[in-house]
Design a protein around this motif. Structure first.
Motif, PDB file in Angstrom:
ATOM      1  N   VAL A  94      58.900  22.191  51.954  1.00  0.00           N
ATOM      2  CA  VAL A  94      58.949  20.949  50.929  1.00  0.00           C
ATOM      3  C   VAL A  94      58.897  19.913  52.158  1.00  0.00           C
ATOM      4  CG1 VAL A  94      60.623  19.815  49.698  1.00  0.00           C
ATOM      5  CG2 VAL A  94      60.377  22.403  49.454  1.00  0.00           C
ATOM      6  N   PHE A  95      59.686  19.654  53.019  1.00  0.00           N
ATOM      7  CA  PHE A  95      59.674  18.419  53.819  1.00  0.00           C
ATOM      8  C   PHE A  95      58.136  18.296  54.525  1.00  0.00           C
ATOM      9  CE2 PHE A  95      64.292  18.991  54.084  1.00  0.00           C
ATOM     10  CZ  PHE A  95      64.485  17.515  53.587  1.00  0.00           C
ATOM     11  N   ALA A  96      57.251  19.397  54.763  1.00  0.00           N
ATOM     12  CA  ALA A  96      56.150  19.263  55.185  1.00  0.00           C
ATOM     13  C   ALA A  96      55.027  18.898  54.035  1.00  0.00           C
ATOM     14  CB  ALA A  96      55.466  20.870  55.636  1.00  0.00           C
ATOM     15  N   TRP A  97      55.263  19.425  53.110  1.00  0.00           N
ATOM     16  CA  TRP A  97      54.549  18.762  51.634  1.00  0.00           C
ATOM     17  C   TRP A  97      54.748  17.283  51.447  1.00  0.00           C
ATOM     18  CZ3 TRP A  97      56.138  17.167  46.809  1.00  0.00           C
ATOM     19  CH2 TRP A  97      55.027  17.107  45.565  1.00  0.00           C
ATOM     20  N   HIS A 107      54.782   6.294  56.877  1.00  0.00           N
ATOM     21  CA  HIS A 107      54.804   4.924  55.814  1.00  0.00           C
ATOM     22  C   HIS A 107      55.603   5.012  54.866  1.00  0.00           C
ATOM     23  CE1 HIS A 107      51.233   7.214  54.656  1.00  0.00           C
ATOM     24  NE2 HIS A 107      51.715   6.668  53.268  1.00  0.00           N
ATOM     25  N   VAL A 108      56.671   6.008  54.261  1.00  0.00           N
ATOM     26  CA  VAL A 108      57.344   6.149  53.190  1.00  0.00           C
ATOM     27  C   VAL A 108      59.051   6.627  53.772  1.00  0.00           C
ATOM     28  CG1 VAL A 108      57.900   7.288  51.109  1.00  0.00           C
ATOM     29  CG2 VAL A 108      55.501   6.287  51.637  1.00  0.00           C
ATOM     30  N   ASP A 109      59.741   5.816  53.403  1.00  0.00           N
ATOM     31  CA  ASP A 109      61.169   6.324  53.733  1.00  0.00           C
ATOM     32  C   ASP A 109      61.630   7.473  52.797  1.00  0.00           C
ATOM     33  OD1 ASP A 109      61.553   4.460  55.807  1.00  0.00           O
ATOM     34  OD2 ASP A 109      62.716   3.131  54.754  1.00  0.00           O
ATOM     35  N   LEU A 110      62.400   8.304  53.274  1.00  0.00           N
ATOM     36  CA  LEU A 110      62.901   9.453  52.385  1.00  0.00           C
ATOM     37  C   LEU A 110      64.451   9.629  52.615  1.00  0.00           C
ATOM     38  CD1 LEU A 110      62.194  11.754  50.455  1.00  0.00           C
ATOM     39  CD2 LEU A 110      62.236  13.065  52.110  1.00  0.00           C
ATOM     40  N   MET A 111      65.317   9.221  51.619  1.00  0.00           N
ATOM     41  CA  MET A 111      66.682   9.467  51.738  1.00  0.00           C
ATOM     42  C   MET A 111      66.932  10.655  50.942  1.00  0.00           C
ATOM     43  SD  MET A 111      68.015   5.544  50.784  1.00  0.00           S
ATOM     44  CE  MET A 111      69.883   5.979  51.438  1.00  0.00           C
ATOM     45  N   LEU A 122      68.337  21.434  59.563  1.00  0.00           N
ATOM     46  CA  LEU A 122      67.406  21.178  59.418  1.00  0.00           C
ATOM     47  C   LEU A 122      66.899  19.719  59.429  1.00  0.00           C
ATOM     48  CD1 LEU A 122      64.316  21.663  58.241  1.00  0.00           C
ATOM     49  CD2 LEU A 122      65.204  21.815  55.828  1.00  0.00           C
ATOM     50  N   ILE A 123      68.069  18.816  58.684  1.00  0.00           N
ATOM     51  CA  ILE A 123      68.012  17.596  58.773  1.00  0.00           C
ATOM     52  C   ILE A 123      67.671  16.916  60.241  1.00  0.00           C
ATOM     53  CG2 ILE A 123      69.099  15.496  58.438  1.00  0.00           C
ATOM     54  CD1 ILE A 123      68.057  16.979  55.954  1.00  0.00           C
ATOM     55  N   SER A 124      68.768  17.315  61.271  1.00  0.00           N
ATOM     56  CA  SER A 124      68.360  16.784  62.577  1.00  0.00           C
ATOM     57  C   SER A 124      67.144  17.420  63.248  1.00  0.00           C
ATOM     58  CB  SER A 124      69.623  17.052  63.300  1.00  0.00           C
ATOM     59  OG  SER A 124      70.018  18.818  63.395  1.00  0.00           O
ATOM     60  N   ASP A 125      66.846  18.534  63.038  1.00  0.00           N
ATOM     61  CA  ASP A 125      65.422  19.190  63.338  1.00  0.00           C
ATOM     62  C   ASP A 125      64.313  18.311  63.054  1.00  0.00           C
ATOM     63  OD1 ASP A 125      66.797  21.141  64.432  1.00  0.00           O
ATOM     64  OD2 ASP A 125      66.265  22.861  62.937  1.00  0.00           O
ATOM     65  N   LEU A 126      64.269  17.815  61.880  1.00  0.00           N
ATOM     66  CA  LEU A 126      63.368  16.827  61.538  1.00  0.00           C
ATOM     67  C   LEU A 126      63.309  15.320  61.975  1.00  0.00           C
ATOM     68  CD1 LEU A 126      62.765  17.973  57.715  1.00  0.00           C
ATOM     69  CD2 LEU A 126      61.313  18.423  59.479  1.00  0.00           C
ATOM     70  N   GLY A 127      64.441  15.044  62.789  1.00  0.00           N
ATOM     71  CA  GLY A 127      64.733  13.691  63.391  1.00  0.00           C
ATOM     72  C   GLY A 127      65.228  12.948  62.350  1.00  0.00           C
ATOM     73  N   MET A 128      65.935  13.393  61.100  1.00  0.00           N
ATOM     74  CA  MET A 128      66.750  12.325  60.224  1.00  0.00           C
ATOM     75  C   MET A 128      68.134  11.991  60.899  1.00  0.00           C
ATOM     76  SD  MET A 128      65.819  13.771  56.639  1.00  0.00           S
ATOM     77  CE  MET A 128      64.254  14.641  56.195  1.00  0.00           C
ATOM     78  N   VAL A 129      68.475  10.904  60.504  1.00  0.00           N
ATOM     79  CA  VAL A 129      69.697  10.270  61.002  1.00  0.00           C
ATOM     80  C   VAL A 129      70.468   9.996  59.761  1.00  0.00           C
ATOM     81  CG1 VAL A 129      68.637   9.695  63.005  1.00  0.00           C
ATOM     82  CG2 VAL A 129      68.912   8.026  61.279  1.00  0.00           C
TER      83      VAL A 129
END
Length: 150
Positions: A94-97, A107-111, A122-129
C-alpha cells in the motif's frame, strides 16, 4: 499464493467481505457507505486484493493546509488487514502504491492514523516520524446515516 496484488477503489460489491476485515459491522452498512459517499469530505475508499481475495481496506482524505509553501497533505486512515493476510507484505505494498501513484514522501505529505502501539516497525522502516498527536472526540451514538462513531 503468488501474492498478485491489486489496489482499487472500493465498490458496494466489496461489502460482503468488509465485516471480516474490520471485524465489525454488517455488509449492508458497508454497502450503504460505499454507494453513497459524502463527496464533501473528499475521502476515497480503497481495497487491496491479494490473489483475487479482498485482503485489506483503507481510506485517504485530503487535508487542507492554509500555510503557503507546504506540499499537499493526505490522511491515510489505518490500513485494516484481514487476519489471514498478515505477514504477506500488504501494508508495504500500500505504501509503495501511494508513493508511485501520488508521490507520497516525495512531493506529497502523508499523515497516517496507525495502531496505538509506539513506533510500529513499518512506520520507522519507511522513515516516517511522529509529527502530531491525534485525539478523538467520539460521537455519542452510532448511526449509518451520519457515518457512525469509531
Amino acid at each position: 499464493m503468488s501474492n498478485a496484488v491489486m489496489i482499487r477503489s472500493a465498490v458496494p460489491g466489496d461489502a460482503p467481505a468488509l465485516p471480516g476485515i474490520f471485524r465489525q459491522g454488517e455488509p449492508a452498512e458497508f454497502a450503504e457507505r460505499l454507494s453513497a459517499p459524502r463527496p464533501e469530505s473528499g475521502t476515497a475508499y480503497y481495497v487491496v486484493e491479494l490473489d483475487g481475495k479482498l485482503a485489506a481496506a483503507f481510506a485517504l482524505t485530503p487535508l487542507g493546509g492554509l500555510a503557503p509553501g507546504h506540499p499537499p497533505r493526505f490522511l491515510l486512515h489505518e490500513i485494516k488487514l484481514g487476519r489471514r493476510f498478515r505477514g504477506l507484505g500488504v501494508p508495504e505494498r500500500v505504501f509503495a502504491w501511494l508513493a508511485e501513484t501520488m508521490g507520497t514522501g516525495q512531493h506529497v505529505d502523508l499523515m497516517v492514523l496507525g495502531p496505538t502501539v509506539d513506533d510500529p516497525p513499518l512506520i520507522s522502516d519507511l522513515g516516517m516520524v511522529k509529527a502530531h498527536h491525534a485525539f478523538l472526540w467520539a460521537a455519542e451514538k452510532t448511526s449509518a446515516v451520519d457515518g457512525g462513531a469509531r
